[in-house]
Design an enzyme around this catalytic site. Structure first.
Site, PDB file in Angstrom:
ATOM      1  CB  SER A  71      62.801  66.128  25.105  1.00  0.00           C
ATOM      2  OG  SER A  71      62.374  67.179  24.276  1.00  0.00           O
ATOM      3  CG  HIS A 201      56.829  63.591  16.630  1.00  0.00           C
ATOM      4  ND1 HIS A 201      56.392  64.871  16.365  1.00  0.00           N
ATOM      5  CD2 HIS A 201      57.746  63.710  17.606  1.00  0.00           C
ATOM      6  CE1 HIS A 201      57.030  65.718  17.157  1.00  0.00           C
ATOM      7  NE2 HIS A 201      57.850  65.038  17.924  1.00  0.00           N
ATOM      8  CB  THR A 237      57.017  47.812  29.997  1.00  0.00           C
ATOM      9  OG1 THR A 237      57.065  47.099  31.225  1.00  0.00           O
ATOM     10  CG2 THR A 237      56.545  46.904  28.875  1.00  0.00           C
ATOM     11  CB  CYS A 324      52.742  86.672  20.406  1.00  0.00           C
ATOM     12  SG  CYS A 324      52.450  88.239  21.209  1.00  0.00           S
TER      13      CYS A 324
END
Lengths: 395, 130
Positions: A71, A201, A237, A324
Protein backbone atom coordinates in the site's frame (compact mmCIF):
# COMPACT_ATOMS: atom_id res chain seq x y z
CA UNK A 1 -9.20 -30.81 9.06
CA UNK A 2 -7.52 -27.49 8.45
CA UNK A 3 -7.08 -26.18 4.93
CA UNK A 4 -5.71 -22.70 4.32
CA UNK A 5 -6.95 -21.50 0.93
CA UNK A 6 -6.54 -17.75 1.23
CA UNK A 7 -2.99 -17.21 -0.02
CA UNK A 8 -3.97 -14.00 -1.81
CA UNK A 9 -4.75 -12.53 1.62
CA UNK A 10 -1.46 -13.58 3.16
CA UNK A 11 0.89 -16.55 3.31
CA UNK A 12 2.62 -18.56 6.01
CA UNK A 13 6.17 -17.40 6.74
CA UNK A 14 8.84 -19.50 5.06
CA UNK A 15 11.28 -21.28 7.35
CA UNK A 16 14.19 -19.65 5.54
CA UNK A 17 12.73 -16.20 6.18
CA UNK A 18 12.14 -16.89 9.88
CA UNK A 19 15.69 -18.14 10.23
CA UNK A 20 17.20 -15.15 8.43
CA UNK A 21 15.12 -12.73 10.49
CA UNK A 22 15.91 -14.39 13.78
CA UNK A 23 19.63 -14.25 13.02
CA UNK A 24 19.32 -10.61 12.02
CA UNK A 25 17.38 -9.66 15.16
CA UNK A 26 19.83 -11.46 17.44
CA UNK A 27 23.08 -10.47 15.80
CA UNK A 28 22.50 -7.39 13.69
CA UNK A 29 20.54 -4.93 15.74
CA UNK A 30 22.82 -2.12 14.72
CA UNK A 31 21.40 0.88 12.89
CA UNK A 32 22.50 0.89 9.23
CA UNK A 33 22.99 4.66 9.48
CA UNK A 34 25.56 4.35 12.30
CA UNK A 35 29.22 4.81 11.49
CA UNK A 36 30.75 2.19 13.80
CA UNK A 37 31.39 -1.30 12.55
CA UNK A 38 28.19 -2.79 13.96
CA UNK A 39 26.12 -0.23 12.08
CA UNK A 40 28.11 -0.74 8.92
CA UNK A 41 27.61 -4.51 9.13
CA UNK A 42 23.87 -3.87 9.28
CA UNK A 43 24.25 -1.57 6.29
CA UNK A 44 26.01 -4.33 4.37
CA UNK A 45 23.20 -6.75 5.22
CA UNK A 46 20.66 -4.18 4.04
CA UNK A 47 22.46 -3.67 0.73
CA UNK A 48 22.87 -7.41 0.18
CA UNK A 49 19.10 -7.83 0.55
CA UNK A 50 18.58 -4.99 -1.92
CA UNK A 51 20.88 -6.66 -4.46
CA UNK A 52 19.11 -10.01 -4.11
CA UNK A 53 15.68 -8.49 -4.58
CA UNK A 54 16.79 -6.34 -7.51
CA UNK A 55 18.29 -9.41 -9.20
CA UNK A 56 14.99 -11.30 -9.05
CA UNK A 57 13.03 -8.67 -10.99
CA UNK A 58 15.79 -7.59 -13.39
CA UNK A 59 16.47 -4.26 -11.68
CA UNK A 60 19.60 -2.48 -10.42
CA UNK A 61 20.00 -2.40 -6.61
CA UNK A 62 19.82 1.40 -6.70
CA UNK A 63 16.32 1.15 -8.14
CA UNK A 64 14.84 -0.63 -5.10
CA UNK A 65 13.30 1.37 -2.23
CA UNK A 66 12.13 -0.46 0.88
CA UNK A 67 8.67 0.43 2.20
CA UNK A 68 6.22 -0.79 4.84
CA UNK A 69 4.40 -2.84 2.21
CA UNK A 70 2.41 -2.76 -0.99
CA UNK A 71 0.00 0.00 0.00
CA UNK A 72 2.79 2.44 0.85
CA UNK A 73 4.61 1.58 -2.38
CA UNK A 74 1.43 2.17 -4.41
CA UNK A 75 0.73 5.47 -2.65
CA UNK A 76 4.26 6.75 -3.14
CA UNK A 77 4.59 5.68 -6.77
CA UNK A 78 1.27 7.15 -7.85
CA UNK A 79 1.49 10.35 -5.86
CA UNK A 80 5.07 10.94 -6.97
CA UNK A 81 4.31 10.41 -10.67
CA UNK A 82 1.21 12.59 -10.42
CA UNK A 83 2.90 15.52 -8.70
CA UNK A 84 5.89 15.29 -11.03
CA UNK A 85 3.50 15.30 -13.98
CA UNK A 86 1.62 18.31 -12.70
CA UNK A 87 4.83 20.37 -12.73
CA UNK A 88 4.85 19.77 -16.50
CA UNK A 89 1.18 20.65 -16.84
CA UNK A 90 0.09 17.02 -17.07
CA UNK A 91 -2.83 16.12 -14.84
CA UNK A 92 -4.36 12.98 -16.35
CA UNK A 93 -3.92 9.46 -14.96
CA UNK A 94 -4.96 6.23 -16.64
CA UNK A 95 -5.78 3.12 -14.60
CA UNK A 96 -8.31 0.29 -14.46
CA UNK A 97 -11.65 -0.19 -12.76
CA UNK A 98 -10.49 -3.18 -10.69
CA UNK A 99 -7.26 -2.02 -9.11
CA UNK A 100 -6.58 -2.67 -5.43
CA UNK A 101 -7.97 0.00 -3.10
CA UNK A 102 -4.40 1.12 -2.36
CA UNK A 103 -4.40 2.38 -5.96
CA UNK A 104 -8.05 3.36 -6.40
CA UNK A 105 -8.29 5.33 -3.16
CA UNK A 106 -5.01 7.11 -3.90
CA UNK A 107 -6.48 8.07 -7.29
CA UNK A 108 -9.66 9.27 -5.55
CA UNK A 109 -7.55 11.49 -3.31
CA UNK A 110 -5.70 12.88 -6.35
CA UNK A 111 -9.01 13.58 -8.10
CA UNK A 112 -9.96 15.74 -5.13
CA UNK A 113 -6.67 17.57 -5.72
CA UNK A 114 -7.60 18.33 -9.33
CA UNK A 115 -6.31 15.34 -11.27
CA UNK A 116 -8.39 13.70 -13.93
CA UNK A 117 -8.58 9.90 -13.81
CA UNK A 118 -9.72 7.49 -16.53
CA UNK A 119 -10.45 3.89 -15.52
CA UNK A 120 -10.14 1.34 -18.30
CA UNK A 121 -12.78 -1.34 -18.79
CA UNK A 122 -11.53 -4.77 -17.73
CA UNK A 123 -14.13 -6.66 -19.79
CA UNK A 124 -15.98 -9.80 -18.71
CA UNK A 125 -12.75 -11.84 -18.77
CA UNK A 126 -11.04 -9.46 -16.35
CA UNK A 127 -8.32 -8.42 -18.78
CA UNK A 128 -7.41 -4.93 -19.96
CA UNK A 129 -7.02 -4.42 -23.71
CA UNK A 130 -3.67 -2.77 -24.59
CA UNK A 131 -5.19 -1.03 -27.62
CA UNK A 132 -7.79 0.57 -25.36
CA UNK A 133 -5.03 1.71 -23.03
CA UNK A 134 -3.14 3.19 -25.99
CA UNK A 135 -6.25 5.02 -27.22
CA UNK A 136 -6.91 6.46 -23.76
CA UNK A 137 -3.43 7.97 -23.34
CA UNK A 138 -3.54 11.72 -23.94
CA UNK A 139 -0.80 14.33 -24.30
CA UNK A 140 -1.53 15.36 -20.69
CA UNK A 141 -1.34 11.79 -19.29
CA UNK A 142 1.39 11.67 -16.65
CA UNK A 143 0.89 8.11 -15.38
CA UNK A 144 -0.53 4.76 -16.41
CA UNK A 145 -1.03 2.34 -13.52
CA UNK A 146 -2.27 -1.20 -14.23
CA UNK A 147 -1.91 -4.10 -11.83
CA UNK A 148 0.11 -7.14 -12.93
CA UNK A 149 -2.44 -9.64 -11.58
CA UNK A 150 -5.76 -8.98 -9.90
CA UNK A 151 -6.04 -9.85 -6.21
CA UNK A 152 -9.61 -11.16 -6.33
CA UNK A 153 -10.02 -12.92 -9.65
CA UNK A 154 -6.32 -13.51 -10.38
CA UNK A 155 -6.39 -12.41 -14.01
CA UNK A 156 -2.97 -11.54 -15.45
CA UNK A 157 -2.77 -8.28 -17.37
CA UNK A 158 -0.85 -7.69 -20.63
CA UNK A 159 1.81 -5.72 -18.78
CA UNK A 160 4.52 -6.04 -21.42
CA UNK A 161 2.28 -4.64 -24.17
CA UNK A 162 1.11 -1.78 -21.97
CA UNK A 163 4.70 -1.14 -20.88
CA UNK A 164 5.82 -0.87 -24.49
CA UNK A 165 3.00 1.53 -25.34
CA UNK A 166 3.85 3.75 -22.36
CA UNK A 167 7.58 3.75 -23.15
CA UNK A 168 6.83 4.65 -26.77
CA UNK A 169 4.54 7.49 -25.67
CA UNK A 170 6.86 8.67 -22.91
CA UNK A 171 4.35 8.11 -20.10
CA UNK A 172 5.40 6.73 -16.71
CA UNK A 173 4.12 3.17 -16.22
CA UNK A 174 3.49 1.80 -12.73
CA UNK A 175 2.26 -1.69 -11.90
CA UNK A 176 0.96 -3.02 -8.60
CA UNK A 177 2.64 -6.44 -8.69
CA UNK A 178 1.75 -7.41 -5.13
CA UNK A 179 0.01 -10.63 -6.24
CA UNK A 180 2.59 -11.43 -8.89
CA UNK A 181 6.09 -11.07 -7.42
CA UNK A 182 7.33 -14.48 -6.28
CA UNK A 183 4.59 -16.23 -8.29
CA UNK A 184 5.01 -15.04 -11.89
CA UNK A 185 8.04 -14.21 -14.00
CA UNK A 186 8.29 -10.48 -13.34
CA UNK A 187 11.01 -8.56 -15.19
CA UNK A 188 11.01 -4.78 -15.17
CA UNK A 189 13.44 -4.42 -18.08
CA UNK A 190 11.71 -6.81 -20.43
CA UNK A 191 8.26 -5.44 -19.55
CA UNK A 192 9.28 -1.75 -19.73
CA UNK A 193 8.08 -1.09 -16.19
CA UNK A 194 8.99 2.27 -14.66
CA UNK A 195 7.60 1.65 -11.18
CA UNK A 196 6.53 -1.55 -9.44
CA UNK A 197 5.04 -2.26 -6.00
CA UNK A 198 5.51 -5.52 -4.07
CA UNK A 199 4.71 -6.88 -0.63
CA UNK A 200 6.68 -9.55 1.27
CA UNK A 201 3.83 -11.34 3.03
CA UNK A 202 2.29 -12.41 -0.27
CA UNK A 203 5.31 -14.61 -1.00
CA UNK A 204 5.86 -16.18 2.43
CA UNK A 205 7.81 -13.23 3.82
CA UNK A 206 6.93 -11.12 6.87
CA UNK A 207 4.08 -8.60 7.09
CA UNK A 208 4.81 -4.89 7.25
CA UNK A 209 7.52 -4.80 4.60
CA UNK A 210 7.59 -4.40 0.84
CA UNK A 211 9.43 -2.54 -1.84
CA UNK A 212 9.01 -0.05 -4.62
CA UNK A 213 11.08 -0.36 -7.78
CA UNK A 214 11.68 2.95 -9.55
CA UNK A 215 13.60 2.95 -12.80
CA UNK A 216 16.73 5.07 -12.84
CA UNK A 217 15.88 8.50 -14.21
CA UNK A 218 12.23 8.44 -13.08
CA UNK A 219 11.77 11.12 -10.39
CA UNK A 220 10.63 9.88 -6.98
CA UNK A 221 9.19 12.14 -4.28
CA UNK A 222 9.15 11.05 -0.64
CA UNK A 223 5.89 10.25 1.10
CA UNK A 224 7.50 10.12 4.53
CA UNK A 225 9.88 12.95 5.33
CA UNK A 226 12.71 12.75 7.82
CA UNK A 227 16.13 11.16 7.77
CA UNK A 228 18.25 10.38 4.72
CA UNK A 229 17.45 6.65 4.55
CA UNK A 230 16.66 5.22 1.13
CA UNK A 231 18.46 8.13 -0.55
CA UNK A 232 16.11 10.54 1.16
CA UNK A 233 13.07 9.03 -0.54
CA UNK A 234 11.77 7.11 2.46
CA UNK A 235 12.70 8.34 5.90
CA UNK A 236 12.79 6.13 8.98
CA UNK A 237 15.23 3.54 10.30
CA UNK A 238 15.07 0.55 7.97
CA UNK A 239 13.08 -2.50 9.05
CA UNK A 240 16.17 -4.65 8.66
CA UNK A 241 14.76 -7.94 10.00
CA UNK A 242 11.74 -7.52 7.74
CA UNK A 243 13.86 -6.67 4.73
CA UNK A 244 16.18 -9.62 5.33
CA UNK A 245 13.14 -11.89 5.72
CA UNK A 246 11.65 -10.53 2.50
CA UNK A 247 14.86 -11.19 0.58
CA UNK A 248 15.13 -14.75 1.94
CA UNK A 249 11.48 -15.48 1.14
CA UNK A 250 11.78 -14.08 -2.38
CA UNK A 251 14.95 -16.04 -3.05
CA UNK A 252 13.21 -19.24 -1.99
CA UNK A 253 10.02 -18.48 -3.96
CA UNK A 254 12.05 -17.66 -7.07
CA UNK A 255 14.15 -20.83 -6.91
CA UNK A 256 11.08 -23.06 -6.91
CA UNK A 257 8.79 -20.76 -8.87
CA UNK A 258 8.32 -22.60 -12.16
CA UNK A 259 7.77 -26.04 -10.62
CA UNK A 260 5.41 -24.59 -8.01
CA UNK A 261 3.45 -22.65 -10.64
CA UNK A 262 2.96 -25.83 -12.68
CA UNK A 263 1.86 -27.77 -9.60
CA UNK A 264 -0.58 -25.05 -8.51
CA UNK A 265 -1.97 -24.62 -12.02
CA UNK A 266 -2.93 -28.31 -12.06
CA UNK A 267 -4.58 -28.00 -8.63
CA UNK A 268 -6.34 -24.80 -9.68
CA UNK A 269 -7.76 -26.36 -12.84
CA UNK A 270 -9.01 -29.39 -10.92
CA UNK A 271 -10.67 -27.09 -8.39
CA UNK A 272 -12.30 -25.06 -11.17
CA UNK A 273 -13.63 -28.25 -12.82
CA UNK A 274 -14.98 -29.51 -9.51
CA UNK A 275 -16.76 -26.30 -8.55
CA UNK A 276 -18.17 -25.89 -12.06
CA UNK A 277 -20.20 -29.05 -11.38
CA UNK A 278 -22.32 -26.96 -9.01
CA UNK A 279 -25.34 -25.84 -11.07
CA UNK A 280 -25.80 -22.13 -11.74
CA UNK A 281 -22.25 -21.22 -10.84
CA UNK A 282 -19.60 -19.39 -12.85
CA UNK A 283 -15.86 -18.84 -12.74
CA UNK A 284 -14.89 -15.18 -12.44
CA UNK A 285 -12.24 -14.05 -14.91
CA UNK A 286 -10.38 -15.78 -17.72
CA UNK A 287 -9.89 -19.52 -17.11
CA UNK A 288 -6.24 -19.64 -18.21
CA UNK A 289 -4.73 -16.18 -17.97
CA UNK A 290 -4.90 -16.15 -14.19
CA UNK A 291 -2.57 -16.67 -11.22
CA UNK A 292 -1.60 -20.32 -10.74
CA UNK A 293 -3.43 -20.61 -7.41
CA UNK A 294 -6.47 -18.38 -7.97
CA UNK A 295 -10.03 -19.68 -8.18
CA UNK A 296 -12.94 -17.24 -7.95
CA UNK A 297 -16.54 -18.34 -8.34
CA UNK A 298 -20.06 -16.96 -8.07
CA UNK A 299 -22.91 -19.19 -6.93
CA UNK A 300 -26.41 -17.98 -7.65
CA UNK A 301 -28.99 -17.88 -4.85
CA UNK A 302 -26.66 -17.71 -1.86
CA UNK A 303 -24.66 -15.08 0.01
CA UNK A 304 -20.89 -15.23 0.39
CA UNK A 305 -20.40 -14.55 4.08
CA UNK A 306 -22.57 -17.43 5.23
CA UNK A 307 -20.73 -19.61 2.71
CA UNK A 308 -17.37 -18.58 4.23
CA UNK A 309 -18.51 -19.13 7.80
CA UNK A 310 -19.79 -22.62 7.00
CA UNK A 311 -16.58 -23.49 5.14
CA UNK A 312 -14.67 -22.24 8.18
CA UNK A 313 -16.72 -24.64 10.32
CA UNK A 314 -15.41 -27.40 8.06
CA UNK A 315 -11.85 -26.16 8.56
CA UNK A 316 -11.47 -24.31 5.26
CA UNK A 317 -10.20 -20.71 5.22
CA UNK A 318 -11.38 -18.79 2.17
CA UNK A 319 -12.52 -15.32 1.14
CA UNK A 320 -15.46 -13.64 -0.57
CA UNK A 321 -16.31 -10.42 -2.37
CA UNK A 322 -19.78 -10.18 -0.85
CA UNK A 323 -20.98 -6.93 0.69
CA UNK A 324 -21.07 -8.47 4.13
CA UNK A 325 -17.40 -9.35 3.92
CA UNK A 326 -16.36 -6.06 2.37
CA UNK A 327 -17.87 -4.07 5.24
CA UNK A 328 -20.01 -1.99 2.88
CA UNK A 329 -23.39 -2.42 1.24
CA UNK A 330 -21.89 -3.05 -2.17
CA UNK A 331 -20.23 -6.25 -3.26
CA UNK A 332 -16.64 -6.21 -4.52
CA UNK A 333 -15.81 -3.53 -7.11
CA UNK A 334 -13.79 -6.16 -8.96
CA UNK A 335 -16.78 -8.41 -9.55
CA UNK A 336 -18.92 -5.43 -10.56
CA UNK A 337 -16.13 -4.31 -12.95
CA UNK A 338 -16.28 -7.63 -14.84
CA UNK A 339 -20.02 -7.19 -15.18
CA UNK A 340 -21.37 -9.41 -12.41
CA UNK A 341 -24.71 -8.00 -11.23
CA UNK A 342 -25.13 -7.33 -7.49
CA UNK A 343 -27.40 -10.35 -6.90
CA UNK A 344 -24.73 -12.71 -8.21
CA UNK A 345 -21.68 -10.86 -6.88
CA UNK A 346 -22.99 -11.34 -3.31
CA UNK A 347 -22.55 -15.08 -3.77
CA UNK A 348 -18.84 -15.07 -4.50
CA UNK A 349 -16.07 -17.27 -3.19
CA UNK A 350 -12.32 -16.78 -3.60
CA UNK A 351 -10.04 -19.75 -3.00
CA UNK A 352 -6.34 -19.06 -3.43
CA UNK A 353 -4.08 -22.08 -3.27
CA UNK A 354 -0.44 -22.05 -2.25
CA UNK A 355 2.62 -23.92 -1.11
CA UNK A 356 0.99 -26.12 1.55
CA UNK A 357 -2.04 -27.22 -0.46
CA UNK A 358 -2.33 -30.79 -1.74
CA UNK A 359 -4.58 -32.60 -4.24
CA UNK A 360 -6.45 -34.00 -1.21
CA UNK A 361 -7.12 -30.44 -0.03
CA UNK A 362 -8.65 -29.62 -3.40
CA UNK A 363 -10.98 -32.65 -3.30
CA UNK A 364 -12.02 -31.73 0.27
CA UNK A 365 -12.73 -28.12 -0.78
CA UNK A 366 -14.85 -29.26 -3.74
CA UNK A 367 -16.87 -31.63 -1.57
CA UNK A 368 -17.35 -29.11 1.25
CA UNK A 369 -18.34 -26.29 -1.11
CA UNK A 370 -20.90 -28.50 -2.87
CA UNK A 371 -22.43 -29.40 0.51
CA UNK A 372 -22.52 -25.84 1.81
CA UNK A 373 -23.90 -24.28 -1.38
CA UNK A 374 -26.62 -26.96 -1.48
CA UNK A 375 -27.48 -26.42 2.17
CA UNK A 376 -27.71 -22.61 1.88
CA UNK A 377 -29.82 -22.91 -1.27
CA UNK A 378 -32.20 -25.27 0.56
CA UNK A 379 -33.61 -22.35 2.56
CA UNK A 380 -32.83 -19.41 0.29
CA UNK A 381 -35.95 -17.56 -0.91
CA UNK A 382 -33.90 -16.34 -3.87
CA UNK A 383 -33.09 -19.90 -4.91
CA UNK A 384 -36.76 -20.89 -4.48
CA UNK A 385 -37.84 -18.11 -6.85
CA UNK A 386 -35.15 -19.07 -9.36
CA UNK A 387 -36.12 -22.72 -9.27
CA UNK A 388 -39.84 -22.08 -9.57
CA UNK A 389 -39.20 -19.85 -12.58
CA UNK A 390 -40.54 -16.77 -10.79
CA UNK A 391 -37.23 -15.03 -11.55
CA UNK A 392 -34.89 -16.05 -14.36
CA UNK A 393 -31.47 -17.56 -13.69
CA UNK A 394 -28.55 -15.27 -14.45
CA UNK A 395 -25.82 -17.91 -14.35
CA UNK B 1 -12.41 -11.46 19.37
CA UNK B 2 -14.73 -13.51 17.23
CA UNK B 3 -16.81 -11.85 14.56
CA UNK B 4 -20.07 -13.02 16.18
CA UNK B 5 -21.27 -13.94 19.68
CA UNK B 6 -21.71 -17.62 20.57
CA UNK B 7 -25.47 -17.10 20.41
CA UNK B 8 -25.28 -15.77 16.86
CA UNK B 9 -23.05 -18.65 15.79
CA UNK B 10 -25.39 -21.16 17.45
CA UNK B 11 -28.42 -19.79 15.58
CA UNK B 12 -26.45 -19.50 12.35
CA UNK B 13 -25.07 -23.04 12.51
CA UNK B 14 -28.28 -24.58 13.88
CA UNK B 15 -31.07 -22.33 12.67
CA UNK B 16 -34.47 -22.96 14.29
CA UNK B 17 -37.70 -23.05 12.29
CA UNK B 18 -36.12 -23.23 8.87
CA UNK B 19 -38.42 -24.04 5.98
CA UNK B 20 -41.79 -23.34 4.43
CA UNK B 21 -45.41 -23.64 5.62
CA UNK B 22 -47.34 -24.62 2.52
CA UNK B 23 -50.77 -23.63 3.90
CA UNK B 24 -49.54 -20.58 5.79
CA UNK B 25 -52.08 -18.06 7.09
CA UNK B 26 -49.66 -15.25 6.43
CA UNK B 27 -46.43 -14.70 4.48
CA UNK B 28 -44.06 -11.75 4.65
CA UNK B 29 -40.97 -11.06 2.56
CA UNK B 30 -38.54 -8.16 2.95
CA UNK B 31 -35.15 -7.06 1.58
CA UNK B 32 -33.78 -7.57 -1.91
CA UNK B 33 -31.10 -9.65 -3.54
CA UNK B 34 -29.30 -6.56 -4.82
CA UNK B 35 -28.47 -5.58 -1.24
CA UNK B 36 -27.64 -9.14 -0.29
CA UNK B 37 -30.43 -9.89 2.22
CA UNK B 38 -33.90 -11.38 1.75
CA UNK B 39 -36.04 -12.81 4.54
CA UNK B 40 -39.30 -14.65 4.08
CA UNK B 41 -41.54 -15.58 7.04
CA UNK B 42 -44.43 -18.05 6.99
CA UNK B 43 -46.99 -18.01 9.85
CA UNK B 44 -49.66 -20.47 10.93
CA UNK B 45 -52.10 -18.60 13.14
CA UNK B 46 -55.01 -19.98 15.18
CA UNK B 47 -57.08 -18.08 17.75
CA UNK B 48 -54.86 -15.06 17.22
CA UNK B 49 -51.87 -17.09 18.35
CA UNK B 50 -48.82 -17.96 16.26
CA UNK B 51 -48.96 -21.75 16.26
CA UNK B 52 -46.10 -22.24 13.83
CA UNK B 53 -43.51 -20.14 12.06
CA UNK B 54 -40.93 -20.96 9.43
CA UNK B 55 -38.39 -18.83 7.62
CA UNK B 56 -36.22 -18.79 4.52
CA UNK B 57 -33.29 -16.39 4.33
CA UNK B 58 -30.76 -15.36 1.69
CA UNK B 59 -28.07 -13.46 3.52
CA UNK B 60 -25.05 -13.38 5.76
CA UNK B 61 -24.52 -15.22 9.02
CA UNK B 62 -26.20 -12.56 11.14
CA UNK B 63 -29.21 -12.41 8.79
CA UNK B 64 -29.75 -16.15 9.19
CA UNK B 65 -29.21 -15.97 12.96
CA UNK B 66 -31.56 -12.96 13.30
CA UNK B 67 -34.30 -14.77 11.36
CA UNK B 68 -33.89 -17.87 13.49
CA UNK B 69 -33.95 -15.94 16.77
CA UNK B 70 -36.96 -13.84 15.71
CA UNK B 71 -38.98 -16.95 14.85
CA UNK B 72 -38.18 -18.47 18.23
CA UNK B 73 -39.27 -15.29 19.98
CA UNK B 74 -42.74 -15.21 18.40
CA UNK B 75 -43.60 -18.90 18.21
CA UNK B 76 -46.58 -19.71 20.46
CA UNK B 77 -47.13 -16.01 21.22
CA UNK B 78 -50.35 -14.04 20.65
CA UNK B 79 -50.33 -11.92 17.51
CA UNK B 80 -50.60 -8.79 19.63
CA UNK B 81 -47.36 -9.69 21.38
CA UNK B 82 -45.54 -10.65 18.17
CA UNK B 83 -46.47 -7.22 16.81
CA UNK B 84 -44.31 -5.68 19.51
CA UNK B 85 -41.12 -7.56 18.62
CA UNK B 86 -38.35 -5.06 17.97
CA UNK B 87 -34.97 -5.39 16.31
CA UNK B 88 -33.45 -4.31 19.60
CA UNK B 89 -34.99 -7.30 21.37
CA UNK B 90 -33.69 -9.63 18.64
CA UNK B 91 -30.20 -8.12 18.89
CA UNK B 92 -30.19 -8.42 22.67
CA UNK B 93 -31.38 -12.01 22.53
CA UNK B 94 -28.43 -12.74 20.25
CA UNK B 95 -26.03 -11.16 22.77
CA UNK B 96 -25.42 -8.33 20.34
CA UNK B 97 -24.46 -7.91 16.69
CA UNK B 98 -21.54 -6.01 15.12
CA UNK B 99 -22.56 -2.39 14.36
CA UNK B 100 -22.66 -2.91 10.59
CA UNK B 101 -24.91 -5.96 11.04
CA UNK B 102 -27.70 -4.31 13.05
CA UNK B 103 -29.70 -3.96 9.82
CA UNK B 104 -30.06 -7.77 9.83
CA UNK B 105 -32.09 -7.60 13.04
CA UNK B 106 -34.11 -4.71 11.56
CA UNK B 107 -34.87 -6.93 8.59
CA UNK B 108 -36.05 -9.72 10.93
CA UNK B 109 -38.42 -7.31 12.70
CA UNK B 110 -39.69 -6.05 9.34
CA UNK B 111 -40.19 -9.60 8.00
CA UNK B 112 -42.42 -10.46 10.94
CA UNK B 113 -44.31 -7.15 10.70
CA UNK B 114 -44.81 -7.77 7.00
CA UNK B 115 -46.22 -11.27 7.65
CA UNK B 116 -48.54 -9.93 10.37
CA UNK B 117 -49.78 -7.21 8.02
CA UNK B 118 -50.51 -9.93 5.49
CA UNK B 119 -52.46 -11.78 8.19
CA UNK B 120 -54.56 -8.71 9.00
CA UNK B 121 -55.15 -8.05 5.32
CA UNK B 122 -56.35 -11.61 4.79
CA UNK B 123 -58.55 -11.37 7.90
CA UNK B 124 -60.09 -8.15 6.62
CA UNK B 125 -60.80 -9.79 3.27
CA UNK B 126 -62.43 -12.87 4.81
CA UNK B 127 -64.43 -10.52 7.08
CA UNK B 128 -65.72 -8.64 4.02
CA UNK B 129 -66.82 -11.89 2.42
CA UNK B 130 -68.90 -12.77 5.47
Amino acid sequence: MSIYADHAATTAMSGAAIEAMTRCMKEEYGNPSSLYRMGQRAKETLERAREEIAGVIGAEPGEIYFTSGGSEADNQAIRSAALTGRKKGKNHILSTAFEHHAVLHTLEALKAEGFEVTLLDVHSDGIVRPEEAEAAIRPETCLVTVMTANNEIGTIQPIREIGEICRKKGVVFHTDAVQAVGHLDVNVQRDRIDMLSASAHKFHGPKGVGFLYVRKGIPLLPLIHGGAQEKGKRAGTENLPGIVGMAAALKEATAGREAEAARLTALRDRLIRGLAEIPHSALNGDAKRRLPGNVSFCFEGIEGESLLLLLDEKGISASSGSACTSGSLDPSHVLLAIGRVHDVAHGSLRLTLGRENTPEDVEAIISATKDVVGYLRSFSPVWRDLQSGKTPFIL
Amino acid sequence: MALYSEKVMDHFLHPRNVGVIEDADAVGEVGNAKCGDIMKMYLKIEDDTIRDVKFETFGCGSAIASSSMATEMIKGKPVSEAMKLTNKAVTEALDGLPAHKIHCSVLAEEAIQSALEDYRRRQGQSGEKQ
